[in-house]
Scaffold this active site. Structure first.
Site, PDB file in Angstrom:
ATOM      1  N   HIS A 144      44.363  39.263  40.660  1.00 10.36           N
ATOM      2  CA  HIS A 144      43.598  39.123  41.903  1.00 10.36           C
ATOM      3  C   HIS A 144      42.765  40.354  42.223  1.00 10.36           C
ATOM      4  O   HIS A 144      42.571  40.710  43.380  1.00 10.36           O
ATOM      5  CB  HIS A 144      44.500  38.709  43.072  1.00 10.36           C
ATOM      6  CG  HIS A 144      44.925  37.285  42.961  1.00 10.36           C
ATOM      7  ND1 HIS A 144      45.981  36.891  42.180  1.00 10.36           N
ATOM      8  CD2 HIS A 144      44.402  36.167  43.498  1.00 10.36           C
ATOM      9  CE1 HIS A 144      46.106  35.580  42.257  1.00 10.36           C
ATOM     10  NE2 HIS A 144      45.151  35.106  43.042  1.00 10.36           N
ATOM     11  N   CYS A 204      27.296  34.829  33.290  1.00 12.82           N
ATOM     12  CA  CYS A 204      28.375  35.801  33.521  1.00 12.82           C
ATOM     13  C   CYS A 204      27.890  37.117  34.123  1.00 12.82           C
ATOM     14  O   CYS A 204      28.689  38.006  34.391  1.00 12.82           O
ATOM     15  CB  CYS A 204      29.155  36.055  32.236  1.00 12.82           C
ATOM     16  SG  CYS A 204      30.105  34.611  31.719  1.00 12.82           S
ATOM     17  N   GLU A 260      40.580  33.796  27.911  1.00 11.07           N
ATOM     18  CA  GLU A 260      39.746  33.779  29.112  1.00 11.07           C
ATOM     19  C   GLU A 260      39.585  32.362  29.649  1.00 11.07           C
ATOM     20  O   GLU A 260      39.584  32.144  30.856  1.00 11.07           O
ATOM     21  CB  GLU A 260      38.388  34.377  28.749  1.00 11.07           C
ATOM     22  CG  GLU A 260      37.444  34.542  29.893  1.00 11.07           C
ATOM     23  CD  GLU A 260      36.165  35.247  29.483  1.00 11.07           C
ATOM     24  OE1 GLU A 260      36.188  36.481  29.323  1.00 11.07           O
ATOM     25  OE2 GLU A 260      35.150  34.554  29.326  1.00 11.07           O
TER      26      GLU A 260
END
Length: 149
Positions: A75, A25, A136
């Site tokens: 986005h 990550c 998530e």
């Protein structure tokens, strides 16, 4: 009148990177987030009120969360403004990408704290934020509860 909790679900796509993290990550990647917003209050008892019987109109709750969270984060790529990702953020912004610089590590845990602060500011006095769940992945989520804070 009894207190009633109502929940509305939202979804948005957001990219991020965790600077200093020791796993995958640390790289820029994204998630299809699902946010569950639960508020608590007493239903309106005035039968002349157009919102009679409602704690809050789902449309009113949707407006708050869409304006302050979904439309901002959807986005977008989120970076901690205090990391070396700033150079990448500047490059992406210069190429007309939606980049958000936040003052926290953009983990689900920290995002849900940020979201709680934003939503609480916009709710009517008689409505309280009860909890948030930010999912998530299908198997990983962070939760915020007013009773814990």
């Amino acid at each position: 009148m009894s207190n009633i909790r109502i929940t509305k679900q939202f979804s948005f796509e957001t990219g991020h990177a965790l600077y200093g993290y020791d796993g995958k990550c640390k790289n820029v990647h994204g998630h299809s987030y699902r946010l569950f917003v639960t508020v608590i209050g007493k239903p309106i008892t005035d039968s002349t009120n157009v919102k009679y019987g409602m704690v809050i109109d789902f449309g009113d709750l949707k407006k708050i969360v869409k304006e302050d969270i979904v439309e901002v984060f959807d986005h977008a790529t989120v970076f901690n403004k205090n990391t070396p990702h700033l150079e990448l953020a500047k490059e992406l912004s210069a190429r007309d990408h939606n980049v958000l610089l936040v003052d926290y590590q953009p983990t689900s845990e920290m995002m849900v704290i940020d979201f709680a602060k934003k939503i609480k500011k916009r709710l009517p006095e008689n409505i309280k934020l009860h909890s948030l769940k930010l999912q998530e992945t299908t198997s990983s989520y962070a939760e915020w509860y007013a009773s814990d804070n």
